[in-house]
Design a protein around this motif. Sequence first.
Motif, PDB file in Angstrom:
ATOM      1  N   MET A  16       0.856  -1.195   0.000  1.00 32.69           N
ATOM      2  CA  MET A  16       0.000   0.000   0.000  1.00 32.69           C
ATOM      3  C   MET A  16       0.890   1.242   0.000  1.00 32.69           C
ATOM      4  O   MET A  16       1.855   1.313   0.748  1.00 32.69           O
ATOM      5  N   GLU A  68      -8.514  -2.808  -1.099  1.00 34.06           N
ATOM      6  CA  GLU A  68      -7.201  -2.744  -0.472  1.00 34.06           C
ATOM      7  C   GLU A  68      -7.209  -1.805   0.732  1.00 34.06           C
ATOM      8  O   GLU A  68      -6.576  -2.079   1.760  1.00 34.06           O
ATOM      9  N   GLN A 105      -9.695  -1.285   2.537  1.00 37.64           N
ATOM     10  CA  GLN A 105     -10.629  -1.887   3.503  1.00 37.64           C
ATOM     11  C   GLN A 105     -11.774  -0.953   3.856  1.00 37.64           C
ATOM     12  O   GLN A 105     -12.284  -0.970   4.976  1.00 37.64           O
TER      13      GLN A 105
END
Length: 259
Positions: free
Chosen positions: A1, A54, A56
């Motif tokens: 990330m 990704e 969330q």
Amino acid sequence: MPPPHTLPKLEGVTNFRELGGIPTRDGRSVKWRRIFRSGHWGGATESDLALMRELQIGRVFDFRSDLDLGHDGHDRLPEGVDHVRLPTTDPAMAGDLRKLIRDSGRKALHEIFGNGGAQRFMTEHAAKLVTDRADVYRNFLLGMAEPDSPPVLFHCSAGKDRAGWAGSCVLLALGVDEHEVIEHYLLSNVHFEAATQGESQIPAEITELLRPLWGVRVEYVQASIEAALAKHGSIDGYLREGLGLREAELEQLRANWLE
């Protein structure tokens, strides 16, 4: 990330950014990678959905009206994301501005929006977000104050007016100083791509006339803040009296989103 300062640009969604890292008056800051905002997700691509997964993001607050949905399309979201609709009309689209622009001639548009009319229109409606739509923003902040909340995203059509006051509201409730709130609000001028709202199809002369509608200005957010102060005496009064938030709800809001 990617790190916080390099949040990726989305392919089919404009004005995407987060509130992470903004400091509060008491020395805390908004948690990174927890609160996001944007324009609508009607044109989201598979890559955009993959990034939402990704990150969330588990809940999306959508301020668009049924009229907006007809123009934008329904949000495309990953399976399992909680989609919370808080419909309210857009100050920049009152009475379907898209139709007004399409159907009105040059003279009529100059009469309505010329000589500072577009800026006055936006300033007046920014104040009405505070005076006329307390129920919408109360429900938004109550949703943000639910315990054990997943990362959230909120949006309207362009992500700058209705979502703009939502962002300002949550930051003010978290104890962020007014100048930081205004600075964050003005970032829509960096992240919003007006072409996604159809500006590229409008003649250049009319585009220039309507430019105050495509962006945000200090006067707009100040009009919202001043409306809250005029009616309730303080931001705390707006939150407690205007929106009816209790101390426990404000404390939970801060517990959710501050570090």
